[in-house]
Design a protein around this motif. Structure first.
Motif, PDB file in Angstrom:
ATOM      1  N   VAL A  28       0.838  -1.206   0.000  1.00  0.00           N
ATOM      2  CA  VAL A  28       0.000   0.000   0.000  1.00  0.00           C
ATOM      3  C   VAL A  28       0.874   1.258   0.000  1.00  0.00           C
ATOM      4  CG1 VAL A  28      -1.603   1.359   1.411  1.00  0.00           C
ATOM      5  CG2 VAL A  28      -2.036  -1.051   1.012  1.00  0.00           C
ATOM      6  N   ALA A  29       1.956   1.234   0.772  1.00  0.00           N
ATOM      7  CA  ALA A  29       2.858   2.387   0.823  1.00  0.00           C
ATOM      8  C   ALA A  29       3.497   2.649  -0.542  1.00  0.00           C
ATOM      9  CB  ALA A  29       3.929   2.162   1.880  1.00  0.00           C
ATOM     10  N   LYS A  30       3.825   1.591  -1.267  1.00  0.00           N
ATOM     11  CA  LYS A  30       4.463   1.740  -2.592  1.00  0.00           C
ATOM     12  C   LYS A  30       3.470   2.114  -3.675  1.00  0.00           C
ATOM     13  CE  LYS A  30       8.087  -1.633  -1.711  1.00  0.00           C
ATOM     14  NZ  LYS A  30       8.531  -3.007  -2.007  1.00  0.00           N
ATOM     15  N   SER A  31       2.324   1.423  -3.701  1.00  0.00           N
ATOM     16  CA  SER A  31       1.379   1.588  -4.810  1.00  0.00           C
ATOM     17  C   SER A  31       0.380   2.716  -4.607  1.00  0.00           C
ATOM     18  CB  SER A  31       0.595   0.286  -5.018  1.00  0.00           C
ATOM     19  OG  SER A  31      -0.290   0.056  -3.932  1.00  0.00           O
ATOM     20  N   GLY A  32       0.095   3.046  -3.337  1.00  0.00           N
ATOM     21  CA  GLY A  32      -0.905   4.073  -3.056  1.00  0.00           C
ATOM     22  C   GLY A  32      -2.327   3.570  -3.178  1.00  0.00           C
ATOM     23  N   GLU A  33      -2.498   2.280  -3.425  1.00  0.00           N
ATOM     24  CA  GLU A  33      -3.829   1.716  -3.586  1.00  0.00           C
ATOM     25  C   GLU A  33      -4.465   1.406  -2.233  1.00  0.00           C
ATOM     26  OE1 GLU A  33      -3.446  -0.471  -7.858  1.00  0.00           O
ATOM     27  OE2 GLU A  33      -2.808  -1.597  -6.104  1.00  0.00           O
ATOM     28  N   THR A  34      -5.778   1.323  -2.244  1.00  0.00           N
ATOM     29  CA  THR A  34      -6.553   1.013  -1.044  1.00  0.00           C
ATOM     30  C   THR A  34      -6.998  -0.440  -1.083  1.00  0.00           C
ATOM     31  OG1 THR A  34      -7.360   3.272  -0.875  1.00  0.00           O
ATOM     32  CG2 THR A  34      -8.658   1.596   0.243  1.00  0.00           C
ATOM     33  N   TRP A  35      -6.942  -1.084   0.064  1.00  0.00           N
ATOM     34  CA  TRP A  35      -7.431  -2.453   0.219  1.00  0.00           C
ATOM     35  C   TRP A  35      -8.610  -2.445   1.183  1.00  0.00           C
ATOM     36  CZ3 TRP A  35      -5.779  -7.168  -1.811  1.00  0.00           C
ATOM     37  CH2 TRP A  35      -4.686  -7.097  -2.668  1.00  0.00           C
ATOM     38  N   VAL A  36      -9.648  -3.202   0.846  1.00  0.00           N
ATOM     39  CA  VAL A  36     -10.820  -3.357   1.707  1.00  0.00           C
ATOM     40  C   VAL A  36     -10.723  -4.734   2.347  1.00  0.00           C
ATOM     41  CG1 VAL A  36     -13.338  -3.489   1.789  1.00  0.00           C
ATOM     42  CG2 VAL A  36     -12.220  -1.865   0.247  1.00  0.00           C
ATOM     43  N   VAL A  37     -10.774  -4.762   3.673  1.00  0.00           N
ATOM     44  CA  VAL A  37     -10.732  -6.018   4.414  1.00  0.00           C
ATOM     45  C   VAL A  37     -12.172  -6.463   4.652  1.00  0.00           C
ATOM     46  CG1 VAL A  37      -9.920  -7.176   6.497  1.00  0.00           C
ATOM     47  CG2 VAL A  37      -8.580  -5.278   5.531  1.00  0.00           C
ATOM     48  N   THR A  38     -12.454  -7.721   4.295  1.00  0.00           N
ATOM     49  CA  THR A  38     -13.818  -8.235   4.435  1.00  0.00           C
ATOM     50  C   THR A  38     -13.870  -9.355   5.468  1.00  0.00           C
ATOM     51  OG1 THR A  38     -13.550  -9.874   2.673  1.00  0.00           O
ATOM     52  CG2 THR A  38     -14.369  -7.696   2.038  1.00  0.00           C
ATOM     53  N   LYS A  39     -15.020  -9.500   6.065  1.00  0.00           N
ATOM     54  CA  LYS A  39     -15.277 -10.592   7.003  1.00  0.00           C
ATOM     55  C   LYS A  39     -16.658 -11.136   6.662  1.00  0.00           C
ATOM     56  CE  LYS A  39     -14.959 -11.690  11.896  1.00  0.00           C
ATOM     57  NZ  LYS A  39     -14.723 -11.129  13.233  1.00  0.00           N
ATOM     58  N   ASN A  40     -16.718 -12.415   6.387  1.00  0.00           N
ATOM     59  CA  ASN A  40     -17.963 -13.049   5.947  1.00  0.00           C
ATOM     60  C   ASN A  40     -18.553 -12.338   4.725  1.00  0.00           C
ATOM     61  OD1 ASN A  40     -17.852 -14.943   8.049  1.00  0.00           O
ATOM     62  ND2 ASN A  40     -18.833 -13.486   9.450  1.00  0.00           N
ATOM     63  N   GLY A  41     -17.679 -11.883   3.836  1.00  0.00           N
ATOM     64  CA  GLY A  41     -18.113 -11.234   2.600  1.00  0.00           C
ATOM     65  C   GLY A  41     -18.527  -9.785   2.734  1.00  0.00           C
ATOM     66  N   ARG A  42     -18.478  -9.228   3.945  1.00  0.00           N
ATOM     67  CA  ARG A  42     -18.888  -7.828   4.163  1.00  0.00           C
ATOM     68  C   ARG A  42     -17.665  -6.969   4.424  1.00  0.00           C
ATOM     69  NH1 ARG A  42     -22.905  -7.806   8.872  1.00  0.00           N
ATOM     70  NH2 ARG A  42     -22.334  -5.635   8.690  1.00  0.00           N
TER      71      ARG A  42
END
Length: 84
Positions: A28-42
């Motif tokens: 994330v620090a290198k690419s600047g992209e955002t990641w969404v963490v999911t739990k049980n598909g939410r």
């Protein structure tokens, strides 16, 4: 008509995030992209690059808001003393 560029985000399951957390933070620090963490598909959390802290304005999400003129004097000294 203006086009708004939407930030592309990736998603990752919470169990996978737990195993890959440190490597993902580096990515994330290198690419600047955002990641969404999911739990049980939410979606439950986002991992995004650090933006440098909070917005420096007392108006929160309204950084363009400006105060013109004296906003204290119209109340008069007696009202300000009552607040002490």
């Amino acid at each position: 008509m203006t086009m708004v560029k939407k930030e592309i985000s990736h998603s990752i399951k919470a169990s996978e995030f737990k195993a890959k957390c440190l490597a993902l933070m580096d990515d994330v620090a290198k690419s600047g992209e955002t990641w969404v963490v999911t739990k049980n598909g939410r979606p439950i959390a986002e991992l995004r690059p650090y933006s440098g802290g909070r917005i420096g304005t007392p108006f929160g999400l309204h950084p363009a808001l400006e105060i013109h003129g004296d906003v204290i004097s119209p109340l008069g000294d007696d009202l300000w003393k009552a607040m002490e």
